[in-house]
Design an enzyme around this catalytic site. Structure first.
Site, PDB file in Angstrom:
ATOM      1  N   CYS A 178       0.840  -1.197   0.000  1.00 18.66           N
ATOM      2  CA  CYS A 178       0.000   0.000   0.000  1.00 18.66           C
ATOM      3  C   CYS A 178       0.874   1.246   0.000  1.00 18.66           C
ATOM      4  O   CYS A 178       1.413   1.626   1.045  1.00 18.66           O
ATOM      5  CB  CYS A 178      -0.927   0.003   1.214  1.00 18.66           C
ATOM      6  SG  CYS A 178      -2.017   1.438   1.302  1.00 18.66           S
ATOM      7  N   CYS A 215      -0.390   4.131   2.144  1.00 14.51           N
ATOM      8  CA  CYS A 215      -0.249   3.876   3.584  1.00 14.51           C
ATOM      9  C   CYS A 215       1.193   4.109   4.050  1.00 14.51           C
ATOM     10  O   CYS A 215       1.429   4.695   5.102  1.00 14.51           O
ATOM     11  CB  CYS A 215      -0.639   2.437   3.915  1.00 14.51           C
ATOM     12  SG  CYS A 215      -2.293   1.941   3.439  1.00 14.51           S
ATOM     13  N   ASP A 216       2.152   3.623   3.276  1.00 14.42           N
ATOM     14  CA  ASP A 216       3.534   3.552   3.745  1.00 14.42           C
ATOM     15  C   ASP A 216       4.517   4.424   2.972  1.00 14.42           C
ATOM     16  O   ASP A 216       5.686   4.507   3.346  1.00 14.42           O
ATOM     17  CB  ASP A 216       4.018   2.098   3.682  1.00 14.42           C
ATOM     18  CG  ASP A 216       3.149   1.161   4.513  1.00 14.42           C
ATOM     19  OD1 ASP A 216       2.642   1.613   5.561  1.00 14.42           O
ATOM     20  OD2 ASP A 216       2.972  -0.005   4.123  1.00 14.42           O
TER      21      ASP A 216
END
Length: 305
Positions: free
Chosen positions: A130, A133-134
């Site tokens: 992701c 997300c990261d």
């Protein structure tokens, strides 16, 4: 008999349990593997409104604690199917059967993995599924994105805003994703396409340090130094066991709109398992709330008949 049976213990399922309990309904949540879903593997979550930073596991446990304190019953059993009865629905597990007035499917998805050495060991330590997300954790570093669809292209474009270099690795000579994104990426100085190439191994001791890649045309192997690899080769829905009850699309996702209603009255789909464009923690939580309130309305309407 339970008011709401929730299949799946990720963010969508636990949010549905919270909203169901707060509406005065008795909810039961089924999870066959790990409470929390995929987010538990993320070391840091920094894109959820109101929470500056939290680990994925802590985020999940906080949700579960909240749901349980409100009265949700959790059952760690694998669901094998559901069936309709005249006035109620039945959730079938490997252990027994449970009667419910309504059902929320929150089965999530699993990311398709590359299946190469080092991938599982370094997941959460430079291997991610992701980018949104990261990606921020790799600001100023060199990273790789693997995939050829729109998700991979979007991930590369997103990462190019933060990372010093983004290698976009694809096994074919052309991308399957949107041509407009390809054109935008071609204009970026810090994005490099590596085509006709597959990742053979992810290397590193404690964190990702490099990739061993293979050019399928020349047969040449080389090593690519990166700090992170973002795998975007598809997501796998896990809804086959419900295909005889609710409509699925060709990818196996449950057909349901923003109202979370499926093709079957009294059965709702929440989170990544349903047809949708954006799959994030925030949208999973939103779906859980919508589905739970819709289930409450269904129960009330059914009681009036």
């Amino acid at each position: 008999m339970y008011d709401i049976g929730i299949i799946g213990g990720g963010t969508a399922g636990m949010t549905a349990a919270i909203y169901g309990q707060r509406a005065g309904k008795q909810t039961v949540l089924f999870e066959g593997t790990t409470i929390g879903g995929q987010i538990t593997s993320s070391p840091n979550v920094e894109n959820y409104p109101g929470i500056a930073s939290v680990s994925g596991s802590e985020f999940s446990m906080n949700l579960m604690d909240q749901a349980v304190k409100l009265g949700t019953q959790t059952i760690m059993e694998q669901v094998t199917g559901i069936r309709e009865e005249a006035d109620y629905k039945v959730i079938v597990t490997t252990e027994k059967e449970y009667e419910c007035k309504s059902i929320i499917l929150a089965t999530g998805v699993t990311h398709r993995h590359l299946g190469v050495p080092g991938e599982e060991r370094l997941t959460g330590a430079g291997v991610s599924y992701c980018a949104t997300c990261d990606g921020m954790f790799f600001r100023g570093r060199e990273v790789a994105v693997v995939g050829g669809g729109s998700t991979a292209l979007q991930d590369a474009e997103f990462l190019s805003n933060y990372c010093s270099k983004v290698y976009l690795i694809h096994r074919r000579d052309e991308f399957r994703g949107e041509d407009q994104i390809v054109k935008r990426l071609q204009e970026k100085e810090n994005v490099e396409f590596i085509l006709n190439t597959t990742v053979q191994e992810i290397r590193g001791e404690q964190m990702v340090e490099s990739l061993r890649v293979l050019n399928k045309v020349t047969g040449e192997e080389s090593e690519l130094a990166v700090s992170g690899i973002f795998v975007a080769v598809g997501q796998i829905a896990q809804n086959e066991k419900f295909a005889d009850v609710v409509q699925l699309d060709e990818g196996g996702f449950i057909v349901a709109g923003e109202d979370c209603k499926t093709s079957e009255a009294g059965i709702y789909a929440a989170g990544d398992c349903r047809t949708k464009e954006v799959r994030q923690l925030t949208t999973a939580a939103a779906d859980g709330a919508v589905a739970a309130l819709a289930a409450c309305k269904y129960i009330a309407d059914f009681a009036e008949k």
